[in-house]
Write a protein that holds these residues in place. Structure first.
Motif, PDB file in Angstrom:
ATOM      1  N   LEU A  23       0.806  -1.226   0.000  1.00 34.11           N
ATOM      2  CA  LEU A  23       0.000   0.000   0.000  1.00 34.11           C
ATOM      3  C   LEU A  23       0.833   1.266   0.000  1.00 34.11           C
ATOM      4  CD1 LEU A  23      -3.010  -0.747   2.378  1.00 34.11           C
ATOM      5  CD2 LEU A  23      -2.887  -0.881  -0.103  1.00 34.11           C
ATOM      6  N   GLU A  24       2.086   1.158   0.453  1.00 36.65           N
ATOM      7  CA  GLU A  24       2.959   2.329   0.592  1.00 36.65           C
ATOM      8  C   GLU A  24       2.960   3.208  -0.675  1.00 36.65           C
ATOM      9  OE1 GLU A  24       5.907   1.828   3.612  1.00 36.65           O
ATOM     10  OE2 GLU A  24       4.484   3.480   3.814  1.00 36.65           O
ATOM     11  N   PRO A  25       3.087   2.610  -1.884  1.00 36.44           N
ATOM     12  CA  PRO A  25       3.108   3.478  -3.070  1.00 36.44           C
ATOM     13  C   PRO A  25       1.758   4.138  -3.348  1.00 36.44           C
ATOM     14  CG  PRO A  25       3.829   1.226  -3.590  1.00 36.44           C
ATOM     15  CD  PRO A  25       3.244   1.197  -2.243  1.00 36.44           C
ATOM     16  N   LEU A  26       0.670   3.561  -2.789  1.00 35.90           N
ATOM     17  CA  LEU A  26      -0.661   4.040  -3.153  1.00 35.90           C
ATOM     18  C   LEU A  26      -1.276   4.962  -2.105  1.00 35.90           C
ATOM     19  CD1 LEU A  26      -1.938   0.496  -4.219  1.00 35.90           C
ATOM     20  CD2 LEU A  26      -1.203   2.309  -5.769  1.00 35.90           C
ATOM     21  N   LEU A  27      -0.941   4.753  -0.835  1.00 37.58           N
ATOM     22  CA  LEU A  27      -1.579   5.497   0.247  1.00 37.58           C
ATOM     23  C   LEU A  27      -0.513   5.926   1.253  1.00 37.58           C
ATOM     24  CD1 LEU A  27      -4.445   2.944   0.963  1.00 37.58           C
ATOM     25  CD2 LEU A  27      -4.737   5.122  -0.209  1.00 37.58           C
ATOM     26  N   GLU A  28      -0.916   6.772   2.185  1.00 29.45           N
ATOM     27  CA  GLU A  28       0.029   7.197   3.205  1.00 29.45           C
ATOM     28  C   GLU A  28      -0.165   6.343   4.459  1.00 29.45           C
ATOM     29  OE1 GLU A  28      -0.361  11.242   4.381  1.00 29.45           O
ATOM     30  OE2 GLU A  28       1.242  11.082   5.883  1.00 29.45           O
ATOM     31  N   ILE A  29       0.790   5.462   4.721  1.00 28.87           N
ATOM     32  CA  ILE A  29       0.706   4.599   5.898  1.00 28.87           C
ATOM     33  C   ILE A  29       1.425   5.312   7.045  1.00 28.87           C
ATOM     34  CG2 ILE A  29       1.123   2.293   6.816  1.00 28.87           C
ATOM     35  CD1 ILE A  29      -0.492   2.233   4.283  1.00 28.87           C
ATOM     36  N   VAL A  30       0.713   5.629   8.122  1.00 29.77           N
ATOM     37  CA  VAL A  30       1.339   6.398   9.196  1.00 29.77           C
ATOM     38  C   VAL A  30       1.782   5.537  10.364  1.00 29.77           C
ATOM     39  CG1 VAL A  30       0.223   8.567   8.612  1.00 29.77           C
ATOM     40  CG2 VAL A  30      -0.918   6.965  10.160  1.00 29.77           C
ATOM     41  N   ALA A  31       1.188   4.361  10.552  1.00 34.23           N
ATOM     42  CA  ALA A  31       1.608   3.512  11.669  1.00 34.23           C
ATOM     43  C   ALA A  31       1.129   2.089  11.468  1.00 34.23           C
ATOM     44  CB  ALA A  31       1.064   4.062  12.990  1.00 34.23           C
ATOM     45  N   GLU A  32       1.799   1.180  12.180  1.00 33.05           N
ATOM     46  CA  GLU A  32       1.353  -0.206  12.257  1.00 33.05           C
ATOM     47  C   GLU A  32       1.143  -0.531  13.720  1.00 33.05           C
ATOM     48  OE1 GLU A  32       4.096  -3.071  10.760  1.00 33.05           O
ATOM     49  OE2 GLU A  32       4.647  -1.824   9.068  1.00 33.05           O
ATOM     50  N   ALA A  33       0.263  -1.465  14.017  1.00 29.58           N
ATOM     51  CA  ALA A  33       0.080  -1.903  15.395  1.00 29.58           C
ATOM     52  C   ALA A  33      -0.168  -3.396  15.406  1.00 29.58           C
ATOM     53  CB  ALA A  33      -1.079  -1.156  16.041  1.00 29.58           C
ATOM     54  N   GLY A  34       0.378  -4.066  16.441  1.00 30.27           N
ATOM     55  CA  GLY A  34       0.250  -5.519  16.526  1.00 30.27           C
ATOM     56  C   GLY A  34      -0.643  -5.980  17.652  1.00 30.27           C
ATOM     57  N   THR A  35      -1.020  -5.064  18.551  1.00 32.76           N
ATOM     58  CA  THR A  35      -1.890  -5.435  19.662  1.00 32.76           C
ATOM     59  C   THR A  35      -2.972  -4.374  19.812  1.00 32.76           C
ATOM     60  OG1 THR A  35      -0.624  -4.199  21.295  1.00 32.76           O
ATOM     61  CG2 THR A  35       0.045  -6.475  20.926  1.00 32.76           C
ATOM     62  N   VAL A  36      -3.964  -4.686  20.652  1.00 36.71           N
ATOM     63  CA  VAL A  36      -5.042  -3.734  20.907  1.00 36.71           C
ATOM     64  C   VAL A  36      -4.474  -2.453  21.510  1.00 36.71           C
ATOM     65  CG1 VAL A  36      -7.127  -3.340  22.256  1.00 36.71           C
ATOM     66  CG2 VAL A  36      -6.772  -5.542  21.148  1.00 36.71           C
ATOM     67  N   GLU A  37      -3.527  -2.587  22.435  1.00 35.74           N
ATOM     68  CA  GLU A  37      -2.950  -1.419  23.104  1.00 35.74           C
ATOM     69  C   GLU A  37      -2.174  -0.564  22.107  1.00 35.74           C
ATOM     70  OE1 GLU A  37      -2.835  -4.504  24.395  1.00 35.74           O
ATOM     71  OE2 GLU A  37      -4.340  -4.078  25.957  1.00 35.74           O
ATOM     72  N   GLU A  38      -1.335  -1.225  21.294  1.00 39.91           N
ATOM     73  CA  GLU A  38      -0.573  -0.480  20.298  1.00 39.91           C
ATOM     74  C   GLU A  38      -1.508   0.252  19.342  1.00 39.91           C
ATOM     75  OE1 GLU A  38       3.011  -3.730  19.953  1.00 39.91           O
ATOM     76  OE2 GLU A  38       2.250  -2.822  18.110  1.00 39.91           O
ATOM     77  N   ALA A  39      -2.585  -0.426  18.977  1.00 37.51           N
ATOM     78  CA  ALA A  39      -3.539   0.182  18.045  1.00 37.51           C
ATOM     79  C   ALA A  39      -4.148   1.429  18.657  1.00 37.51           C
ATOM     80  CB  ALA A  39      -4.626  -0.826  17.687  1.00 37.51           C
ATOM     81  N   GLU A  40      -4.552   1.305  19.938  1.00 36.14           N
ATOM     82  CA  GLU A  40      -5.142   2.447  20.627  1.00 36.14           C
ATOM     83  C   GLU A  40      -4.157   3.617  20.644  1.00 36.14           C
ATOM     84  OE1 GLU A  40      -5.948   1.629  24.689  1.00 36.14           O
ATOM     85  OE2 GLU A  40      -7.190   3.422  24.978  1.00 36.14           O
ATOM     86  N   ALA A  41      -2.883   3.315  21.004  1.00 38.54           N
ATOM     87  CA  ALA A  41      -1.866   4.367  21.075  1.00 38.54           C
ATOM     88  C   ALA A  41      -1.662   5.005  19.703  1.00 38.54           C
ATOM     89  CB  ALA A  41      -0.559   3.783  21.602  1.00 38.54           C
ATOM     90  N   ALA A  42      -1.588   4.154  18.658  1.00 38.57           N
ATOM     91  CA  ALA A  42      -1.343   4.678  17.308  1.00 38.57           C
ATOM     92  C   ALA A  42      -2.490   5.566  16.848  1.00 38.57           C
ATOM     93  CB  ALA A  42      -1.142   3.517  16.336  1.00 38.57           C
ATOM     94  N   ILE A  43      -3.705   5.165  17.181  1.00 37.38           N
ATOM     95  CA  ILE A  43      -4.873   5.954  16.750  1.00 37.38           C
ATOM     96  C   ILE A  43      -4.885   7.304  17.462  1.00 37.38           C
ATOM     97  CG2 ILE A  43      -7.394   6.059  16.800  1.00 37.38           C
ATOM     98  CD1 ILE A  43      -7.350   2.985  16.410  1.00 37.38           C
TER      99      ILE A  43
END
Lengths: 211, 408
Positions: A23-43
């Motif tokens: 997706l990198e060439p098509l969209l702007e990827i700002v973060a990845e998350a591997g757990t619920v906590e990481e996802a919450e922090a990234a959002i």
């Protein structure tokens, strides 16, 4: 128009980096998350436009991520992405607020397209999700007076075409309506899916602790 | 058969009457009636019967006792009680009489004991004797593989209730005896002391017993859990790990993709609790199995979505076969795009759509020697009362629509 800023949430690192590379060439990827906590922090940190959300994750899964984002007062658009094809999992995450569901074998171009479409406010239904919805809305409605519990013939027709593998544009051509009208029908189905009290849907949701 | 033998396979008690009846070719009921009359007229019948039981050797019939259970057991108990009563009355007729305190309890005990013994005998895991129809099964050579599982609880329940009635009779006999001998008052004191002791012991030992029961339950659920774990491990080993091993040894990306898709399908079917492909008896798994085959043979992804489901019958199987042919065509000529299969079962009709995104083709332009479409799709559907339509989609690609309308 600027590209949507995307966070990828999936507990499989390999899959995450694969999607990111695609997706990198098509969209702007700002973060990845591997757990619920990481996802919450990234959002909270990145305030993304769209969250690509794995349905199955340890610690509550995609539903929990949607819930926590809501608690934090953030409402990014969620697009569920999963290998799971159990109807109850998919329906549960849609009822929790996701705007669409695609399966993981989708091509990168289609995925980027789906991200843009949910970002524009459309609902994205994969053939499989269309099948689940048709299944759930077959049979008698619990409250016949509620339009939320029934699909209109046109909505049913649109869903059948999605299940048959047609894109919105092609459906528009076949049914001789504009693609925007097709979108409107799908969004209406999404709304019913989220709000209907059909027992198939509520049962699937209760099974996943949504009540 | 000229010699006199007890016929145990037809008899009710020892087979004496049945044996005699068989030897002389008369109805066993007549012989039995004669014995009953002999019994009533002075008790000679019982003595003769017992003598016959002792003296006449058993026949070579299978040793399965014909004593009926169920309703029959009650008759036997009643009979035993009456027989004993008649013996005692015979004794009275001869001038030997015991007090009522002994006679009636004895009769009750005999009936109860007969019930209890029959009850415990019936629980043995033998084929159930035909309840209440003595002699009816003699000509049945083989026990039908009856629904043993469903019958078992009923049988056990019947045995328990019989045993319960038997025990009640014996206890009643005990009370009658105590009542008659005036010992009941003393017995009540003893009973009170006994109850008090039981309560005290119960209070003392209850926690310990409860703990024991709970640890037993825990142990049991732990055992079930570990069994489940072992089952999952075994399945993963046979499926996922094998596939992973194959993937590591393969250099061909297309083969790797095919292996991965096949494994994914199989695992999904397993997770969903559906039967694995190959043992399909319903439409949805059959279509998925057909799609899996096409995928494996042509290396083109086939997406199957099924709404509703129904049992396979010859017509539905024909639809599946036609759909498989359509999938094969789509995989071959669809420009290697994903093939979408959508099946919809409604009470009125079964519809299957098979769609590709290839260059499309004009069915009229197919040469007459290409029999694939005409025979295996259109012809097959028509033979089973359905129809097939092949159309080019407006936005490219080809779609095959199979319709089977139910006569209902």
């Amino acid at each position: 128009m600027t590209e949507p800023r995307v966070v990828i949430v999936d507990d499989h690192k390999l899959f995450r980096s694969g999607v990111r590379a695609e997706l990198e060439p098509l969209l702007e990827i700002v973060a990845e998350a591997g757990t619920v906590e990481e996802a919450e922090a990234a959002i909270v940190q990145q305030q993304p436009d769209v969250v690509l959300l794995d349905v199955h994750m340890p610690g509550g899964g995609g539903i929990e991520v949607i819930r926590r984002a809501g608690v934090a007062g953030l409402r990014p658009t969620f697009l569920a992405l999963s290998v799971s094809d159990a109807a109850e999992d998919v329906i549960a995450v849609i009822r929790a607020g996701a705007r669409g569901y695609v399966t993981k074998n989708i091509t990168p171009g289609d995925l980027a397209d789906a991200v843009r479409r949910v970002h524009d406010g459309d609902a994205v239904f994969s053939p499989r999700l269309a099948g689940f919805v048709l299944d759930a809305f077959t049979g008698p409605a619990p409250q016949p007076e509620s339009e939320l519990d029934l699909l209109t013939p046109r909505e049913r027709e649109v869903l059948q075409h999605i299940a048959r593998g047609y894109m919105y544009k092609e459906i528009g051509l076949r049914l001789e309506i504009s693609p925007k009208t097709v979108e409107a029908h799908v969004s209406s189905v999404l709304r019913k899916l989220q709000l209907s009290s059909r027992h198939e849907l509520t049962r699937w949701a209760t099974d996943r602790g949504l009540g | 058969m000229s010699t006199l033998r007890r016929d145990r396979s037809h008899g009710w008690l020892g087979g004496v009457c049945a044996g005699i009846a068989r030897r002389y070719g008369v109805d066993p009921a007549l012989v039995r009636l004669a014995f009953v009359i002999a019994t009533a007229a002075g008790g000679a019948g019982i003595a003769l019967y017992l003598l016959g039981w002792l003296v006449i050797p058993a026949g070579d019939a299978p040793g399965r006792r014909r004593l009926p259970t169920g309703r029959g057991a009650v008759e036997v108990a009643l009979g035993t009680g009456l027989l004993l009563l008649s013996i005692l009355l015979t004794f009275r007729g001869l001038g030997i009489w015991f007090s009522d305190a002994i006679v009636w309890p004895l009769v009750l005990i005999a009936s109860g004991a007969a019930l209890i013994w029959r009850g415990s005998a019936a629980v043995r895991p033998e084929p159930a004797p035909e309840v209440g129809v003595p002699g009816a099964s003699a000509n049945r050579p083989v026990e039908t593989p009856a629904p043993v599982v469903s019958v078992e609880p009923r049988r056990t329940a019947a045995a328990v209730s019989r045993t319960g009635v038997g025990i009640a009779l014996v206890i009643a006999a005990g009370f009658a005896f105590l009542q008659a001998t005036g010992a009941l008052d003393a017995a009540r004191d003893v009973g009170l002391a006994l109850i008090a002791t039981v309560v005290v012991l119960g209070v003392i030992f209850a926690p310990w017993v409860l703990r024991l029961l709970r640890s037993l339950t825990e142990e049991r659920s732990e055992r079930i859990r570990s069994q489940e774990r072992a089952e999952v491990a075994a399945h993963l080993h046979d499926s996922v790990l094998q596939t992973l091993a194959l993937v590591q040894r393969s250099d061909d990306p297309q083969q790797v993709a095919a292996l991965a898709r096949r494994q994914e399908r199989e695992l999904r079917a397993w997770l969903a609790g559906r039967p694995a492909p190959g043992q399909a008896a319903r439409l949805a798994p059959a279509l998925e199995a057909a799609a899996a085959d096409v995928e494996d043979n042509h290396g083109v992804p086939v997406e199957v979505v099924v709404v509703g489901d129904r049992e396979l019958d010859p017509a539905v199987e024909a639809v599946v076969a036609a759909a498989r042919e359509a999938m094969t065509n789509a995989a071959k000529f669809g420009g290697r795009s994903t093939v979408d299969v959508y099946a919809e079962c409604t009470p009125g009709a079964l519809r299957v759509f098979v769609r590709d995104r290839g260059p499309g083709f004009d069915p009229a332009a197919v040469p007459a020697d290409r029999r694939g479409v005409r025979e295996s799709i259109v012809g097959r559907m028509e033979r089973h009362g359905g129809r097939a339509r092949i159309s080019g989609a407006p936005a490219g690609g080809t779609e095959v629509e199979l319709v089977l309308e139910s006569e209902r």
